[in-house]
Structure formats: C-alpha cells, structure tokens
Design an enzyme around this catalytic site. Structure first.
Site, PDB file in Angstrom:
ATOM      1  N   ARG A   1      34.421 -35.282 -27.217  1.00 28.68           N
ATOM      2  CA  ARG A   1      34.052 -35.811 -28.523  1.00 28.68           C
ATOM      3  C   ARG A   1      34.359 -37.312 -28.568  1.00 28.68           C
ATOM      4  NH1 ARG A   1      37.186 -34.670 -31.853  1.00 28.68           N
ATOM      5  NH2 ARG A   1      38.662 -33.318 -30.803  1.00 28.68           N
TER       6      ARG A   1
ATOM      7  N   HIS B   1      40.781 -26.352 -39.414  1.00 29.79           N
ATOM      8  CA  HIS B   1      40.751 -26.313 -37.948  1.00 29.79           C
ATOM      9  C   HIS B   1      41.801 -25.288 -37.490  1.00 29.79           C
ATOM     10  CE1 HIS B   1      41.070 -28.852 -33.983  1.00 29.79           C
ATOM     11  NE2 HIS B   1      40.174 -27.908 -33.866  1.00 29.79           N
TER      12      HIS B   1
ATOM     13  N   TYR C   1      27.273 -33.638 -25.514  1.00 34.92           N
ATOM     14  CA  TYR C   1      28.462 -32.828 -25.212  1.00 34.92           C
ATOM     15  C   TYR C   1      29.103 -32.192 -26.447  1.00 34.92           C
ATOM     16  CZ  TYR C   1      32.182 -31.273 -22.101  1.00 34.92           C
ATOM     17  OH  TYR C   1      33.013 -30.489 -21.331  1.00 34.92           O
TER      18      TYR C   1
ATOM     19  N   SER D   1      43.213 -30.194 -31.063  1.00 34.97           N
ATOM     20  CA  SER D   1      42.377 -29.761 -29.949  1.00 34.97           C
ATOM     21  C   SER D   1      43.193 -29.679 -28.653  1.00 34.97           C
ATOM     22  CB  SER D   1      41.250 -30.773 -29.738  1.00 34.97           C
ATOM     23  OG  SER D   1      40.620 -31.028 -30.962  1.00 34.97           O
TER      24      SER D   1
ATOM     25  N   ASP E   1      39.026 -21.320 -33.548  1.00 33.64           N
ATOM     26  CA  ASP E   1      38.939 -22.761 -33.814  1.00 33.64           C
ATOM     27  C   ASP E   1      38.790 -23.139 -35.291  1.00 33.64           C
ATOM     28  OD1 ASP E   1      38.923 -25.391 -32.661  1.00 33.64           O
ATOM     29  OD2 ASP E   1      36.778 -25.520 -33.045  1.00 33.64           O
TER      30      ASP E   1
ATOM     31  N   ARG F   1      34.628 -26.989 -20.188  1.00 33.95           N
ATOM     32  CA  ARG F   1      34.593 -25.964 -21.242  1.00 33.95           C
ATOM     33  C   ARG F   1      33.856 -24.710 -20.815  1.00 33.95           C
ATOM     34  NH1 ARG F   1      36.904 -27.251 -26.518  1.00 33.95           N
ATOM     35  NH2 ARG F   1      37.548 -29.414 -26.336  1.00 33.95           N
TER      36      ARG F   1
ATOM     37  N   CYS G   1      45.521 -27.653 -27.700  1.00 32.71           N
ATOM     38  CA  CYS G   1      46.955 -27.365 -27.835  1.00 32.71           C
ATOM     39  C   CYS G   1      47.209 -25.860 -27.856  1.00 32.71           C
ATOM     40  CB  CYS G   1      47.527 -27.999 -29.098  1.00 32.71           C
ATOM     41  SG  CYS G   1      47.719 -29.785 -28.973  1.00 32.71           S
TER      42      CYS G   1
ATOM     43  N   LYS H   1      31.998 -28.777 -35.272  1.00 32.02           N
ATOM     44  CA  LYS H   1      32.868 -29.745 -35.932  1.00 32.02           C
ATOM     45  C   LYS H   1      32.150 -30.443 -37.096  1.00 32.02           C
ATOM     46  CE  LYS H   1      36.057 -28.943 -32.938  1.00 32.02           C
ATOM     47  NZ  LYS H   1      37.225 -28.152 -33.345  1.00 32.02           N
TER      48      LYS H   1
HETATM   49  C1  OXD Z   1      37.986 -29.470 -30.280  1.00 31.55           C
HETATM   50  C2  OXD Z   1      37.170 -28.294 -29.961  1.00 31.55           C
HETATM   51  O1  OXD Z   1      37.825 -30.516 -29.656  1.00 31.55           O
HETATM   52  O2  OXD Z   1      37.439 -27.238 -30.536  1.00 31.55           O
HETATM   53  O3  OXD Z   1      38.830 -29.355 -31.180  1.00 31.55           O
HETATM   54  O4  OXD Z   1      36.248 -28.395 -29.145  1.00 31.55           O
HETATM   55 MN    MN Z   2      38.865 -27.492 -32.128  1.00 28.97          MN
END
Ligand code: OXD
Ligand code: MN
Length: 595
Positions: free
Chosen positions: A70, A240, A211, A262, A287, A379, A264, A220
């Site tokens: 991102r 989130h 991406y 993100s 998420d 991913r 974590c 998001k």
């Molecule tokens: C993030 C995702 O970056 O969930 O938080 O992809």
């Molecule tokens: Mn996320």
C-alpha cells in the site's frame, strides 16, 4: 456501449468512464466460476499467472518491483475542507485532485479491457452489507475481487433500476499504444499513483497501482475509509479488526474483535488453535469488522469480506496451521518464491529452505542469495469459506455479539503482555494512544515506532479526532452492554533480544483470562496503565516459561511509561480542537497515576 445494465446511475457512470478512459473493450463481470476460469486461462497464456503443480487451481503472480505494498503517502482523503480529513490523512481539495486525476484517467485504458465488477461487502442482501461497483482495467484485480468480495450478477439485480452503490474507479495507469507490447505487471511510477477517497460523495478513485489495498477497492478503500465515514454519519463502526469466536470447555461462546496494525498477526490470531485443553477458537474474519448496535443494545459485528488477503512470509504449520490448510487449493499467491517442484515458498515456511527457487522478481535464488526469496509483503488471496475453522455463523446477516475488544501492536519493550482498561473511556484512551513498530505492509521504513490509533491511522476516512469522539459516543450508547476493552503486546523482547512470550496458540491463555474477567472469575491488580492479571490468574499450565521471563513480560516500569508522555502529548496536539475533552481527561488521569 453494449452492456446490459438496468440501473440508471450505473449505466451513466459506465458510459462516462468509458468515454474518459477509452478502453478497447468493456466487460461486465458476473462472478461465475466460468468467468474466473476464463480470466485465469487468459492470464496463464499471457505468462502472467503461473499455475502451481502442487496446489489445485492456484496461481502465482509477480508484481513489478516498484508496486509491492500500500502507498500511504499517495493515499488521499479528499473532503471539502482539510480539517475534515484531519492530521492523519493526506489531503487535496476535491476539485484540484479530480482535475489531476481526470488528466491521468484520460485515455488510460487504451489497449485494455475495462472490467465492470459488481460486488457486495457483506452477504448479498444483508441489511448491513454495502454494494460497490469497481471499474478496473486489471484482470488480476478481477480474479482477486472474486475471492475477496462477493462478485455476482445478483448484486445488479438487487440494485434494480434506482438502487445506490459506491463507485470505485481503478486503473493501473499504463495505456498501450497500438502494437505496444504489454508488461506482465503494468503500473504507473510512484509520483503518478493516487489512491483517492471522496467520503462526502462515497466515491473512490485509484490510479497507478495494481497491488492489494491500492487496487482491490472493496477492502481498505471501501470497507474501511469510506465505510468509517459512513459509520460515523449513521452511528455504527467500521474497524480494522479480526473477529473470532472462543468457546469454553463448558460451551460458553465469547466473540472477540481485535485491532492490530497491518502485518502484526491478525490472521494468526483469527485462526489460532488454543493450546489450553477444551477451548475452541473459530474464525469469523481476519481484517475488517463492521459493528452495529443490535435490537438488544449489544454491539454486533460482521466481516464484510469474503476472503483473506494475508501476509505469506512467516506463515507456517507452527505459526498458523489453519491458514496453511486454507491455502491448499483455489488460492492466488503474489510475490512468493516458486520452487523447482512447482510450489510456492516463503521465508518462515515449515521444513528446509529449497536448494533452489525462483525469487519474487523471477530470478534464480539459492539459500546463499543475499536477498529474501519472497517479498516481505508477499500475499495469499484465499476464500474464507475454505478455512477449516471458519465459524458456521460467519455469514449471519445480523452479525455476532461482541464481548471483548482488543487493541495492540508490535512493541519490543515497555508494554506488558496484557492489561485491561478500567472502563470504556479508558479503553478509548488505550486505542487512541496505540503504537506499533512499522512493517512491510506499507511502502516505507520498517521498524520505526509510530502511533497508530486503533490500528486505523492509514484507514480512517475522516478527522481522527472526530473518530475518537465517535468511539466515546458509541460507548455512551452501549452503556452497560459495551464490550470490555483490553490491550495486548505479544512482541515484548528480553534484554538479549529474544521474544519473551511464545505467542500463537498460547495467546489463547490471554484470551481465556479476558473471558474469565468478564465472568468475574479472574482477579486483576490496578496499575497506573490498567488492570493486569493477578499472580496465578493467567493459565500457564503446561507452558515452559520461566518465572523471570513472566515477570519481565508483565513488568510495568513507570519511568518508561513517563517517557511516553511527551510523544502522546505530541500525538494528541496534532488534533487541536478536535481532540475530545474526554481524551484530555483520560490523559491527565494517566499522568496523575504515574506520579
Ligand atoms: C493491510 C492489509 O495492509 O490487510 O492492513 O492488507
Ligand atoms: Mn489490514
């Protein structure tokens, strides 16, 4: 235009975008398996999707090395006044931003097909769900949207002639001149990437990146940034957060929603299998949580997504066996390494490293190679329904009642394993001051400490000071029915740099303590930062952890916490007069308790 849509707004939007972007073709997606198959076949023929021999119906994609995460610096919340977007968001006035982007969009789909993707965030037809239409010139986006959202012609039926939807316009920003050969991952250079949100008109414009969250606009952009602004207007919450159900040996169910930045460990916690006997954990989402107050006054959550877009490196049978079992078939992998036996590989996967692989850039790789084989933000895109521990109620249209909310982050020091907020307002203070070391999920330096309130810093679609106030308001509405709030840190390290807590399935011990707190069965001690488990109240049975390590893990050093004060002060001062009075009060009480 030969596209059969009955919805007037959609019809004119498609026409407008086609005139602006001048694609060679327009294709209206129906979400069927045949359509997916067909798109994948074409991507294979073009050498863009690499079929994986070891995983049925699974494919590897490699992005351009400049387009791997991102792009928060290029992400905009474009409200009429900058104050509405607030200090945590990049802002350009809508007129100016639209003018710049219209110039970029003009002719940007030349040589490409424009896909119209009708999708639902949340089960199709559920009262909590929202309909989006993404227009994109990326077939990679189409196949990913098939997994991550509910793409279907039923969405169009539901829209009827005059139903409303959230328009999400996306282009990779790489028009093709006649005869020009396409690249495998077309995208625009960083200075031309724009991920723009217009929350006052529920509109998303994304340009230049293919991406993840930059391009799969349901995630998001819609389900967090636009939805958070809608949620504030309408009195609900878009967060989130992962969602899970924990069931005790007695069969009592607890629903937990947890916000971590993100990369974590949200996916790991969402699918965690408890190490403590008799407890069961089921996944509802990994998420995003949309939460509304139900008829009984409790907070109900749904996962608006349909799949997992998870970080691959570090995922293994020891860290997340349920994710590994989810990845056996029907998966899209991006920026993982390819082994000689036709499988994907990434750093941290079980077993030995391959002696040879093709890395995420398509180059030969051996264990001697200086760089990682998979990108740190590689991913997987996998259907949620094929997770072995997906909760049978995960698509319940009314959602599931949340008992516990958790905040946390990645902190090598200072923050203990777990503590509980004194009450809702104190919990809002914990969320508002949450901090974490940065990860590879965003382009930028990794490992720097940043305040990431509620793990929403990159995802809040309006002024975060107002967002804090919205949390206080929700607490007032929920009253005694509000979930209890906790803060966790799985990542504390010892002086010699080793993780103090084993994490993963042993995190169930911490969740169990939270459940017992709710039931009034576990004791806690008051400290300046919150309530920590009474000695012996955290179930450590069968866990090989020394008393010293446990002490260090739970230690609260007032001097270290005092040292946080100037940083919190600086963080809060950025919100000026939008900082809620209640937060100021919490902060001064926190300082007072540390004296
Ligand atoms: C993030 C995702 O970056 O969930 O938080 O992809
Ligand atoms: Mn996320």
């Amino acid at each position: 235009m030969n596209i059969d849509v009955k919805n007037e707004k959609l019809k004119s939007w498609i026409r407008e975008v086609a005139e602006l972007c001048t694609p060679d073709d327009i294709y209206l997606c129906n979400g069927s398996k045949d359509e997916y198959r067909d798109m994948i076949d074409r991507l294979i023929k073009a050498g863009i999707a690499i079929p994986l021999e070891k995983r049925p119906n699974s494919y590897l994609f490699r992005s351009d090395p400049s387009d791997v995460a991102r792009v928060e610096d290029n992400t905009y919340i474009s409200t009429s006044s900058q104050a509405e977007a607030g200090p945590t968001n990049n802002w350009i006035a809508p007129d100016g931003l639209k003018k710049t982007m219209l110039d970029l969009y003009r002719g940007c789909m030349k040589g490409r097909t424009m896909y119209v993707i009708p999708f639902s965030m949340g089960p199709i037809g559920s009262p909590i769900s929202k309909i989006g239409i993404e227009i994109s010139d990326s077939p990679y986006v189409v196949v990913n949207m098939h997994i991550m959202t509910r793409v279907s012609s039923r969405v169009l039926e539901l829209l009827g002639t005059d139903g409303d939807f959230i328009p999400c316009l996306h282009s990779v920003g790489a028009p093709l001149a006649p005869g020009q050969k396409d690249t495998k991952w077309p995208c625009a250079p960083i200075e031309k990437k724009y991920i723009s949100h217009f929350p006052e008109e529920n509109l998303i414009w994304s340009y230049g990146s293919g991406y993840g969250g930059n391009a799969l606009l349901g995630k998001k952009c819609l389900a967090l940034r636009i939805a958070s602004a809608m949620a504030r207007r309408e009195g609900w919450m878009a967060e989130h957060m992962l969602i899970l159900r924990l069931t005790s040996p007695e069969g009592k169910q607890y629903h937990i929603a947890a916000a971590f930045p993100s990369a974590c460990g949200k996916t790991n916690l969402a699918m965690m299998q408890p190490s403590i006997a008799g407890w069961k954990c089921e996944c509802i989402g990994d998420d995003i949580a949309w939460m509304k107050i139900g008829p009984d006054g409790r907070l109900y959550a749904i996962n608006p997504e349909n799949g997992f877009f998870g970080v691959a490196p570090g995922t293994s049978y020891s860290t997340n066996p349920m994710a590994m079992d989810t990845l056996k078939e029907n998966v899209i992998f991006t920026n993982c390494a390819l082994t000689d036996s036709g499988d994907v590989w990434w750093e941290g996967m079980d077993g030995d490293e391959p002696a040879h692989a093709i890395d995420w850039k398509g180059k030969d790789w051996t264990p001697e190679s200086p760089a990682d084989a998979a990108h740190a933000n590689a991913r997987f895109t996998a259907p949620a329904a094929q997770c072995p521990v997906i909760c049978k109620d995960w698509e319940k249209p009314e959602g599931l009642p949340i008992d516990i909310l958790i905040f946390g982050g990645r902190r090598t020091g200072v923050v203990p394993l777990v503590y509980e907020a004194f009450d809702w307002d104190h919990g809002v203070f914990l969320g508002a001051t949450a901090a974490s070391e940065t990860t590879a999920a965003n382009i930028g330096a990794v490992g720097n400490l940043r305040r990431d309130p509620f793990a929403m810093k990159p995802f809040c679609g309006y002024n975060m000071g107002d967002y804090f106030q919205h949390w206080f308001n929700m607490g007032e509405k929920l009253g005694s029915k509000a979930p209890r709030i906790f803060y966790v840190n799985w990542f504390r390290k010892s002086q010699d740099g080793k993780f103090l807590w084993p994490g993963f399935s042993d995190n169930s011990r911490v969740l169990k303590w939270m459940c017992e707190r709710i039931d009034g069965r576990a004791g806690a001690q008051k400290t300046p930062i919150g309530l920590i488990p009474d000695e012996g109240s955290l179930d450590l049975g069968g866990l090989n952890i020394s008393h010293e390590n446990m002490k260090e893990l739970m230690s609260i050093n007032p001097e270290e916490w005092k040292a946080e004060i100037p940083d919190i002060e600086k963080h809060f001062s950025t919100f000026g007069n939008r900082l809620p009075e209640k937060l100021k009060k919490q902060f001064s009480e926190f300082i007072e308790r540390l004296r």
